[in-house]
Design an enzyme around this catalytic site. Structure first.
Site, short mmCIF file in Angstrom:
data_model
loop_
_atom_site.label_atom_id
_atom_site.label_comp_id
_atom_site.label_asym_id
_atom_site.label_seq_id
_atom_site.Cartn_x
_atom_site.Cartn_y
_atom_site.Cartn_z
N GLY A 70 0.82 -1.19 0.00
CA GLY A 70 0.00 0.00 0.00
C GLY A 70 0.86 1.25 0.00
O GLY A 70 2.04 1.22 0.36
N CYS A 71 0.26 2.38 -0.40
CA CYS A 71 1.03 3.62 -0.52
C CYS A 71 1.46 4.17 0.84
O CYS A 71 2.64 4.46 1.06
CB CYS A 71 0.23 4.65 -1.31
SG CYS A 71 -1.43 4.97 -0.69
N PHE A 72 0.53 4.30 1.78
CA PHE A 72 0.91 4.72 3.13
C PHE A 72 1.90 3.73 3.74
O PHE A 72 2.88 4.12 4.39
CB PHE A 72 -0.32 4.79 4.04
CG PHE A 72 -1.01 6.13 4.08
CD1 PHE A 72 -0.29 7.30 4.25
CD2 PHE A 72 -2.39 6.22 3.98
CE1 PHE A 72 -0.92 8.54 4.31
CE2 PHE A 72 -3.04 7.45 4.04
CZ PHE A 72 -2.31 8.61 4.20
#
Length: 324
Positions: free
Chosen positions: A133-135
């Protein structure tokens, strides 16, 4: 030189658009087809309008496995698992899944968690990668060196702000212009879904870590990028921490430890991760930044493809930031 052929499922979304942009200029891969149930038969440029003059392909509603070597799954969370249950993908095709469906280790699947800075050797040996995921990517880049050295002993406090593209292309109440512009808000405080994969990675490096990750995700009023500030108590001096981070990332071509305070435009439109450290008494402040659509999604997916295929890890990813 014969190029490897790529298929993209979920081709109408933001991550698929970024993949297409990268692959159009990749030296060893080319697009075989872009699949979309909703856009089948329409030119790709009807959705990805910036590609006018760059691509002549139309979206397809068919799945021709015979013409591709690599498959990117760019559909929403839960859709990848359903797609693979409904369709038999030949074992010869490598898969990179950009959803969260296979990020957590489980006996039911053989996907490798695709953070190259953590699992590069495993990625090179597998045919199935779960893109982080990006976060999760941004936060892990900020604290994995401490976990690797066994130096995480206290809670980690995280404040991270993301651009509106992190919410996907489909308009929602909190992503359309009138709401998002000149606005800011916290969401999923202390319970964001990316915490599970972050904890999984930390425990793989420091199994005795039992403190909390106190994570406040924030919706920003800009389109792309993640700027995360993290702080935690440490037992080493700033110079030791800087050297620790440099050594951890010495074989990571996209992660850089900055000597001066960074800003978000340095990473937007690139596959870079930039880390900056400051010490305040016994507290280490860590700034971590990425582009949520590139290092946080499609750029990292191509980086994983490169590793799986035995190519130069940076192929197609020497992208320039937009400073102005």
């Amino acid at each position: 030189m014969t190029k490897a052929k790529v298929g993209i499922v979920g081709g109408a979304g933001y991550t698929a658009g970024e993949l297409i942009r990268i692959l159009l200029n990749h030296p060893q891969a080319e697009i075989g087809w872009v699949h979309s149930q909703s856009q089948g038969g329409k030119p790709v440029t009807t959705v990805h309008q910036d590609l006018l003059g760059e691509i002549e392909l139309a979206f397809t509603a068919e799945l021709d496995w015979s013409v591709i070597d690599i498959l990117f799954l760019c559909s929403g969370h839960g859709a990848s698992q359903a797609f693979l249950q409904e369709n038999t993908v030949p074992d010869s095709i490598r898969i990179v899944d950009l959803s969260q469906d296979f990020r957590l280790a489980d006996p039911s699947h053989n996907y490798v968690y695709g953070l190259p800075e953590l699992n590069k050797n495993q990625i090179k040996e597998t045919s199935w990668v779960a893109n982080p995921g990006c976060f999760a990517t941004c936060i892990q880049l900020g604290i994995l060196p401490l976990a690797h050295a066994g130096l995480l002993s206290d809670d980690v406090h995280i404040h991270a702000i993301t651009g509106s593209t992190g919410a996907g292309q489909k308009p929602t109440a909190t992503s359309h212009f009138s709401w998002r512009n000149n606005n800011i808000s916290v969401y999923k405080a202390f319970r964001h879904q990316h915490l599970r994969e972050i904890n999984q990675s930390l425990l793989s490096l420091q199994p005795n870590y039992s403190a909390k990750l106190n994570f406040l995700p924030v919706r920003g009023n800009f389109t792309r990028g993640i700027f995360a500030s993290l702080y935690t108590a440490v037992s080493i001096k700033l110079e030791e921490a800087q050297e620790l981070y440099r050594q951890f990332y010495e074989d990571s071509p996209f992660v850089f430890v900055a000597e001066t305070h960074p800003h978000l435009k340095q990473v937007v439109n690139t596959n870079k991760g930039i880390i900056y450290l400051e010490q305040h008494d016994d507290t280490l402040l860590i700034i971590s930044m990425i582009d949520n659509l590139l290092k946080g999604a499609s750029g990292q997916a191509v980086q994983n493809m490169n590793l799986m295929m035995g190519w130069d890890e940076t192929a197609g990813l020497r992208l320039k930031s937009s400073m102005f």
